[in-house]
Design an enzyme around this catalytic site. Structure first.
Site, PDB file in Angstrom:
ATOM      1  N   GLY A  31      18.192  50.055  56.488  1.00 30.80           N
ATOM      2  CA  GLY A  31      18.582  48.667  56.258  1.00 30.80           C
ATOM      3  C   GLY A  31      17.426  47.738  55.936  1.00 30.80           C
ATOM      4  O   GLY A  31      16.329  48.178  55.615  1.00 30.80           O
ATOM      5  N   LEU A  33      17.569  45.790  53.299  1.00 28.84           N
ATOM      6  CA  LEU A  33      17.501  46.376  51.956  1.00 28.84           C
ATOM      7  C   LEU A  33      16.615  45.577  51.012  1.00 28.84           C
ATOM      8  O   LEU A  33      16.550  44.347  51.089  1.00 28.84           O
ATOM      9  CB  LEU A  33      18.919  46.460  51.368  1.00 28.84           C
ATOM     10  CG  LEU A  33      19.915  47.308  52.159  1.00 28.84           C
ATOM     11  CD1 LEU A  33      21.270  47.323  51.441  1.00 28.84           C
ATOM     12  CD2 LEU A  33      19.417  48.737  52.365  1.00 28.84           C
ATOM     13  N   HIS A  37      15.530  50.349  47.801  1.00 26.99           N
ATOM     14  CA  HIS A  37      16.789  50.973  48.251  1.00 26.99           C
ATOM     15  C   HIS A  37      17.850  50.889  47.139  1.00 26.99           C
ATOM     16  O   HIS A  37      18.580  51.844  46.893  1.00 26.99           O
ATOM     17  CB  HIS A  37      17.355  50.238  49.476  1.00 26.99           C
ATOM     18  CG  HIS A  37      16.482  50.274  50.692  1.00 26.99           C
ATOM     19  ND1 HIS A  37      15.875  49.160  51.206  1.00 26.99           N
ATOM     20  CD2 HIS A  37      16.136  51.300  51.520  1.00 26.99           C
ATOM     21  CE1 HIS A  37      15.192  49.480  52.304  1.00 26.99           C
ATOM     22  NE2 HIS A  37      15.327  50.766  52.515  1.00 26.99           N
ATOM     23  N   GLN A  61      13.400  58.521  65.583  1.00 20.61           N
ATOM     24  CA  GLN A  61      12.244  58.745  64.707  1.00 20.61           C
ATOM     25  C   GLN A  61      11.118  57.734  64.935  1.00 20.61           C
ATOM     26  O   GLN A  61      10.114  57.762  64.237  1.00 20.61           O
ATOM     27  CB  GLN A  61      12.679  58.746  63.236  1.00 20.61           C
ATOM     28  CG  GLN A  61      13.027  57.392  62.656  1.00 20.61           C
ATOM     29  CD  GLN A  61      13.599  57.520  61.263  1.00 20.61           C
ATOM     30  OE1 GLN A  61      14.672  58.088  61.060  1.00 20.61           O
ATOM     31  NE2 GLN A  61      12.877  57.012  60.271  1.00 20.61           N
ATOM     32  N   GLY A 146      13.246  58.413  48.358  1.00 22.00           N
ATOM     33  CA  GLY A 146      12.164  57.798  47.590  1.00 22.00           C
ATOM     34  C   GLY A 146      10.848  58.556  47.710  1.00 22.00           C
ATOM     35  O   GLY A 146      10.501  59.050  48.793  1.00 22.00           O
ATOM     36  N   GLN A 147      10.121  58.619  46.597  1.00 23.60           N
ATOM     37  CA  GLN A 147       8.749  59.184  46.601  1.00 23.60           C
ATOM     38  C   GLN A 147       7.850  58.438  47.584  1.00 23.60           C
ATOM     39  O   GLN A 147       6.880  58.974  48.098  1.00 23.60           O
ATOM     40  CB  GLN A 147       8.140  59.092  45.187  1.00 23.60           C
ATOM     41  CG  GLN A 147       6.705  59.620  45.110  1.00 23.60           C
ATOM     42  CD  GLN A 147       5.963  59.225  43.854  1.00 23.60           C
ATOM     43  OE1 GLN A 147       6.544  59.220  42.774  1.00 23.60           O
ATOM     44  NE2 GLN A 147       4.684  58.884  43.980  1.00 23.60           N
ATOM     45  N   LYS A 148       8.199  57.182  47.857  1.00 19.47           N
ATOM     46  CA  LYS A 148       7.423  56.358  48.805  1.00 19.47           C
ATOM     47  C   LYS A 148       7.161  57.130  50.105  1.00 19.47           C
ATOM     48  O   LYS A 148       6.083  57.065  50.671  1.00 19.47           O
ATOM     49  CB  LYS A 148       8.230  55.078  49.058  1.00 19.47           C
ATOM     50  CG  LYS A 148       7.853  54.289  50.260  1.00 19.47           C
ATOM     51  CD  LYS A 148       6.862  53.231  49.897  1.00 19.47           C
ATOM     52  CE  LYS A 148       6.265  52.576  51.113  1.00 19.47           C
ATOM     53  NZ  LYS A 148       7.232  52.285  52.179  1.00 19.47           N
ATOM     54  N   ASP A 149       8.195  57.861  50.585  1.00 19.02           N
ATOM     55  CA  ASP A 149       8.064  58.658  51.814  1.00 19.02           C
ATOM     56  C   ASP A 149       7.942  60.126  51.408  1.00 19.02           C
ATOM     57  O   ASP A 149       8.862  60.919  51.595  1.00 19.02           O
ATOM     58  CB  ASP A 149       9.273  58.415  52.717  1.00 19.02           C
ATOM     59  CG  ASP A 149       9.378  56.968  53.137  1.00 19.02           C
ATOM     60  OD1 ASP A 149       8.745  56.588  54.125  1.00 19.02           O
ATOM     61  OD2 ASP A 149      10.069  56.187  52.443  1.00 19.02           O
ATOM     62  N   SER A 185      10.561  47.569  53.997  1.00 20.12           N
ATOM     63  CA  SER A 185      11.180  46.607  54.923  1.00 20.12           C
ATOM     64  C   SER A 185      10.112  46.004  55.830  1.00 20.12           C
ATOM     65  O   SER A 185      10.206  44.854  56.248  1.00 20.12           O
ATOM     66  CB  SER A 185      12.246  47.303  55.770  1.00 20.12           C
ATOM     67  OG  SER A 185      13.167  47.959  54.926  1.00 20.12           O
TER      68      SER A 185
HETATM   69  P1  AMP Z   1      14.116  53.358  54.803  1.00 20.72           P
HETATM   70  O1  AMP Z   1      15.196  52.331  54.900  1.00 20.72           O
HETATM   71  O2  AMP Z   1      12.733  52.785  54.846  1.00 20.72           O
HETATM   72  O3  AMP Z   1      14.331  54.508  55.750  1.00 20.72           O
HETATM   73  O4  AMP Z   1      14.223  53.984  53.338  1.00 20.72           O
HETATM   74  C1  AMP Z   1      15.425  54.539  52.863  1.00 20.72           C
HETATM   75  C2  AMP Z   1      15.150  55.257  51.558  1.00 20.72           C
HETATM   76  O5  AMP Z   1      14.615  54.325  50.616  1.00 20.72           O
HETATM   77  C3  AMP Z   1      14.107  56.374  51.684  1.00 20.72           C
HETATM   78  O6  AMP Z   1      14.507  57.474  50.877  1.00 20.72           O
HETATM   79  C4  AMP Z   1      12.854  55.724  51.163  1.00 20.72           C
HETATM   80  O7  AMP Z   1      11.911  56.646  50.638  1.00 20.72           O
HETATM   81  C5  AMP Z   1      13.414  54.841  50.066  1.00 20.72           C
HETATM   82  N1  AMP Z   1      12.477  53.747  49.759  1.00 20.72           N
HETATM   83  C6  AMP Z   1      11.854  52.929  50.635  1.00 20.72           C
HETATM   84  N2  AMP Z   1      11.021  52.091  49.979  1.00 20.72           N
HETATM   85  C7  AMP Z   1      11.108  52.406  48.664  1.00 20.72           C
HETATM   86  C8  AMP Z   1      10.484  51.901  47.472  1.00 20.72           C
HETATM   87  N3  AMP Z   1       9.593  50.908  47.506  1.00 20.72           N
HETATM   88  N4  AMP Z   1      10.832  52.453  46.289  1.00 20.72           N
HETATM   89  C9  AMP Z   1      11.745  53.465  46.240  1.00 20.72           C
HETATM   90  N5  AMP Z   1      12.365  53.985  47.316  1.00 20.72           N
HETATM   91  C10 AMP Z   1      12.055  53.462  48.509  1.00 20.72           C
END
Ligand code: AMP
Length: 289
Positions: A31, A33, A37, A61, A146-149, A185
């Site tokens: 969330g 967002l 996302h 986590q 996301g490649q971010k993680d 976030s």
């Molecule tokens: P999170 O809410 O941070 O757990 O992220 C949920 C999904 O969004 C995960 O697959 C992240 O890798 C992806 N995500 C987070 N930030 C980005 C970003 N800046 N660009 C693309 N995908 C993202």
């Protein structure tokens, strides 16, 4: 868009969409967002007929309970953004729906030994456990991450292969602010000075890219240059800067195959991550930041 808190209702709605012949897409999130996302939702809209998003801040986590308690939330805004992006079903379980006396965990060895896995004990076990549960609840055809993680991506791909989940995993590019800061976030926690300093993450990756493009292959020389970039704005708060092979994420001394340069740095109390994927085609390489 349907908003649902119960697992049984998710199953009914996904089951009905599947009976109509639809392919199911899934994006798990915590969330608060942002455009990153929403880019994942758009990827699924092109490939599937029914898009499920989950929003669940997964306590399992968080190795740091302050981080969990202060994790940003705005569920009203999230619902509006998800609906606008075309999410068909928003799953918003509470803790008791997801974990009632849960005694089972999922872990992926080796891939979690390095990078964030080495600095956040228990983090990835929490991620893979919740993602397994969500996969079993939603039973999507395609899920996007996301490649971010990047370590999460490597681990989930391995988990899906090892545990025979019949799910296609897509990887989405990092969405950045105009000035290069990767959307997150947690950026909400940054003061304006910290936010400005955090641009060094992206700058250091571009410096590494420039070195690679001019033929440098020695990991330690690249890491030193990146450290210099980061230490010009922040003092001693680097969790790691690492060069690892991709997708197995083992340290490499020389970059001569698919690799990742990843870093985690604290700006004030906020820990930010970023990375660059390096893909080789023959002798030429492509840096994806
Ligand atoms: P999170 O809410 O941070 O757990 O992220 C949920 C999904 O969004 C995960 O697959 C992240 O890798 C992806 N995500 C987070 N930030 C980005 C970003 N800046 N660009 C693309 N995908 C993202």
């Amino acid at each position: 868009m349907e908003r649902v808190k119960e697992i049984s209702r998710v199953r009914e709605l996904v089951g009905a969409a599947r009976e109509d012949g639809g392919r199911i897409g899934f994006v798990p999130t915590m969330g608060y967002l942002h455009e990153g996302h929403l880019s994942l939702v758009r990827i699924l809209k092109e490939r599937t007929d029914f898009v499920v998003m989950s929003i669940f801040v997964n306590k399992l986590q968080f190795n740091d309970l302050n981080d969990f308690d202060s994790y940003p939330k705005d569920i009203q805004r999230d619902m509006e953004l998800a609906e606008k992006a075309g999410v068909d079903l928003l799953f918003l379980p509470d803790d008791s729906e997801m974990y009632s006396n849960n005694l089972t965990v999922v872990d992926v060895h080796e891939i979690t030994e390095n990078l964030c896995g080495a600095h956040r004990p228990g983090h990835f076990q929490g991620v893979f456990t919740v993602v397994s549960k969500l996969f079993n609840i939603v039973q999507p055809d395609v899920a996007v991450f996301g490649q971010k993680d990047i370590q999460q991506v490597s681990g989930i791909k391995k988990m899906v292969t090892d545990l025979n989940f019949p799910i296609e995993i897509k990887v989405a590019p990092i969405v950045r602010e105009k000035d290069g800061l990767a959307m997150s976030s947690r950026n909400k926690h940054l003061s304006s000075e910290e936010r400005n300093n955090a641009l060094a993450l992206n700058r250091s990756l571009h410096r590494a890219k420039k070195m690679l493009m001019s033929g440098e292959r020695d990991s330690s020389i690249i890491i030193e240059a990146m450290k210099e970039e980061i230490s010009s704005v922040t003092h001693g708060d680097m969790d790691y800067i690492s060069v690892v092979s991709f997708p197995d994420l083992k340290d490499v001394d020389r970059i001569d195959g698919d690799s990742v340069i990843a870093l985690a740095v604290y700006f004030g109390d906020t820990r930010l991550i970023d990375n660059m994927l390096i893909e080789f085609t023959g002798d030429s390489l492509n840096c994806i930041i």
